[in-house]
Design an enzyme around this catalytic site. Structure first.
Site, PDB file in Angstrom:
ATOM      1  CB  CYS A  35      39.853  27.375  13.344  1.00  0.00           C
ATOM      2  SG  CYS A  35      38.397  28.414  13.487  1.00  0.00           S
ATOM      3  CG  HIS A  92      40.600  26.642  18.052  1.00  0.00           C
ATOM      4  ND1 HIS A  92      41.706  27.329  17.621  1.00  0.00           N
ATOM      5  CD2 HIS A  92      39.541  27.254  17.494  1.00  0.00           C
ATOM      6  CE1 HIS A  92      41.338  28.329  16.848  1.00  0.00           C
ATOM      7  NE2 HIS A  92      40.030  28.310  16.748  1.00  0.00           N
ATOM      8  CD  GLU A 118      44.461  25.196  18.821  1.00  0.00           C
ATOM      9  OE1 GLU A 118      43.902  24.157  18.414  1.00  0.00           O
ATOM     10  OE2 GLU A 118      44.133  26.329  18.441  1.00  0.00           O
TER      11      GLU A 118
HETATM   12  N1  GLN Z   1      36.891  33.339  11.477  1.00  0.00           N
HETATM   13  C1  GLN Z   1      38.286  33.061  11.232  1.00  0.00           C
HETATM   14  C2  GLN Z   1      38.583  33.100   9.734  1.00  0.00           C
HETATM   15  O1  GLN Z   1      37.718  33.177   8.931  1.00  0.00           O
HETATM   16  C3  GLN Z   1      38.676  31.726  11.821  1.00  0.00           C
HETATM   17  C4  GLN Z   1      38.562  31.758  13.325  1.00  0.00           C
HETATM   18  C5  GLN Z   1      39.518  30.869  14.019  1.00  0.00           C
HETATM   19  O2  GLN Z   1      40.532  30.428  13.472  1.00  0.00           O
HETATM   20  N2  GLN Z   1      39.244  30.611  15.276  1.00  0.00           N
HETATM   21  O3  GLN Z   1      39.695  33.051   9.357  1.00  0.00           O
END
Ligand code: GLN
Length: 197
Positions: free
Chosen positions: A77, A177, A179
């Site tokens: 992410c 994610h 994890e």
């Molecule tokens: N929206 C976050 C970003 O732009 C990422 C979200 C996340 O890691 N769950 O960094």
């Protein structure tokens, strides 16, 4: 085998628990010296702008790039955003610090806001030739993988074709994610990459 998890901000504890559950030594990384002796590094989800600013503040940017030149790295992410060479939606410029190592174009928050977080079952091509059960993926204000270029290959898509995971040699990037699920297949796959195969 020893794997580090960048612990500047975000969901690093969950990765550490998953790795320890697999019997792997796992260490929190906050300073360049913490990278010594690691076989791979996970960059967790969180806020990519914050992770980037803290990485600059702690002089981690070049040590992280040098580490990635030789070792396995996986961004989940926000971590995927941080590893990307290019971010944006083609309409706006984002001036946030990026490691800029993976040949991927990533669009931040492209699925909407926090309330638009969702789960989806994914076929992941690198798991047993795609023959295994779907992977339960959790998306939280997730980025979209707009394009994988050069040696970067898409390894998972949503049912509508949106790319959400890529691999480039020993580097992995996932919009979601792993994890936060009970499914450790992505972590085991990363350990294979970190161990050289
Ligand atoms: N929206 C976050 C970003 O732009 C990422 C979200 C996340 O890691 N769950 O960094």
């Amino acid at each position: 085998m020893k794997i580090g998890v960048l612990a500047l901000q975000g969901a690093f504890i969950e990765h550490i628990k998953m790795l320890r559950g697999l019997g792997v030594e796992a260490a929190e990384v906050r300073l360049p010296a913490d990278l010594v002796g690691l076989d791979g590094l996970i960059i967790p989800g969180g806020e990519s702008t914050t992770i980037g600013k803290l990485a600059v503040m702690y002089d981690l940017m070049d040590p992280l790039r040098q580490f990635a030149a030789e070792k396995a790295m996986w961004g989940t992410c926000a971590g995927m955003i941080f590893m990307a060479k290019e971010i944006g939606d083609g309409r706006s410029q984002h001036g946030q610090p990026l490691l800029a190592i993976m040949d991927i174009l990533v669009d931040r928050n492209a699925f909407g806001r926090q309330v638009d977080s969702f789960e989806a079952d994914l076929d992941v091509t690198v798991f047993e030739n795609g023959q295994s059960a779907p992977f339960p993926a959790v998306f939280i204000r997730a980025p979209k993988l707009v394009a994988a270029k050069g040696d970067a290959k898409v390894i998972a898509r949503l049912a509508d074709g949106t790319a959400v995971a890529a691999q480039q040699g020993k580097w992995l990037a996932t919009s979601f994610h792993p994890e936060l699920t009970g499914d450790d297949r992505f972590h085991r796959y990363f350990l294979q990459l970190a161990g050289g195969g």
